[in-house]
Enzyme design. Structure first.
Site, PDB file in Angstrom:
ATOM      1  N   HIS A  54       5.995  -7.327  -6.188  1.00 42.66           N
ATOM      2  CA  HIS A  54       6.299  -6.336  -5.124  1.00 42.66           C
ATOM      3  C   HIS A  54       5.310  -5.198  -5.169  1.00 42.66           C
ATOM      4  CE1 HIS A  54       8.826  -3.489  -2.765  1.00 42.66           C
ATOM      5  NE2 HIS A  54       9.354  -4.589  -2.289  1.00 42.66           N
ATOM      6  N   PHE A  55       4.193  -5.262  -4.748  1.00 47.29           N
ATOM      7  CA  PHE A  55       3.463  -6.399  -4.192  1.00 47.29           C
ATOM      8  C   PHE A  55       2.217  -6.617  -5.022  1.00 47.29           C
ATOM      9  CE2 PHE A  55       5.756  -4.312  -0.746  1.00 47.29           C
ATOM     10  CZ  PHE A  55       6.492  -5.358  -0.235  1.00 47.29           C
TER      11      PHE A  55
END
Length: 154
Positions: A54-55
């Site tokens: 993420h991410f």
């Protein structure tokens, strides 16, 4: 009127909360006024396990993890006021109202967690909470939590 302010480090936090790595989201309590408010901090590092996905190209702390940090801070306010056995006492979310995310939280940020006690009724604690980075609100919400005794053998 003299109001005693309290602060404590990770060692005290570990005696009050059952959370451990990778889910402990509070590093230090900066200021705690019993029955009123608490200010804590979370140092956000690139080593947090959620940043892997993420991410991968632009790490951003998930909003739900910011809310979890606020809930753990609320638990510290509650547990600092009520004696409990951390082996048999758990603190559960029962509601989140008005959650808003206003700024991304990235590795290197210091998340300041502010929680104010609103009321206690029928086993439910209600708090106003907001998280800041560099003085800007990153997240705000009203949190509702309850404390339950559990059997560790079950």
């Amino acid at each position: 009127m003299n109001i005693e302010k309290i602060n404590f480090d990770i060692h005290k936090i570990l005696t009050l909360l059952p959370h451990r790595y990778p889910f402990l989201m509070v590093d230090r309590v900066i200021d705690l006024v019993p029955h009123k408010s608490i200010k804590a901090l979370k140092n956000v590092t690139v080593n947090e396990p959620f940043f892997t996905g993420h991410f991968p190209t632009r790490p951003v702390m998930p909003g739900v993890m910011i809310l979890e940090a606020l809930a753990q801070t609320a638990a510290l306010l509650t547990f600092a006021e009520e004696p409990h056995d951390p082996e048999t006492t758990l603190y559960y979310f029962v509601g989140i109202d008005g959650a808003r995310f206003k700024r991304v939280v990235e590795p290197g940020d210091q998340l300041i967690l502010n929680v104010t006690f609103e009321r206690y009724m029928r086993g439910i604690w209600k708090f106003k909470a907001h998280a800041e980075v560099d003085g800007a609100v990153a997240c705000e919400a009203e949190l509702m939590c309850t404390v339950k005794n559990v059997d560790p053998a079950a």
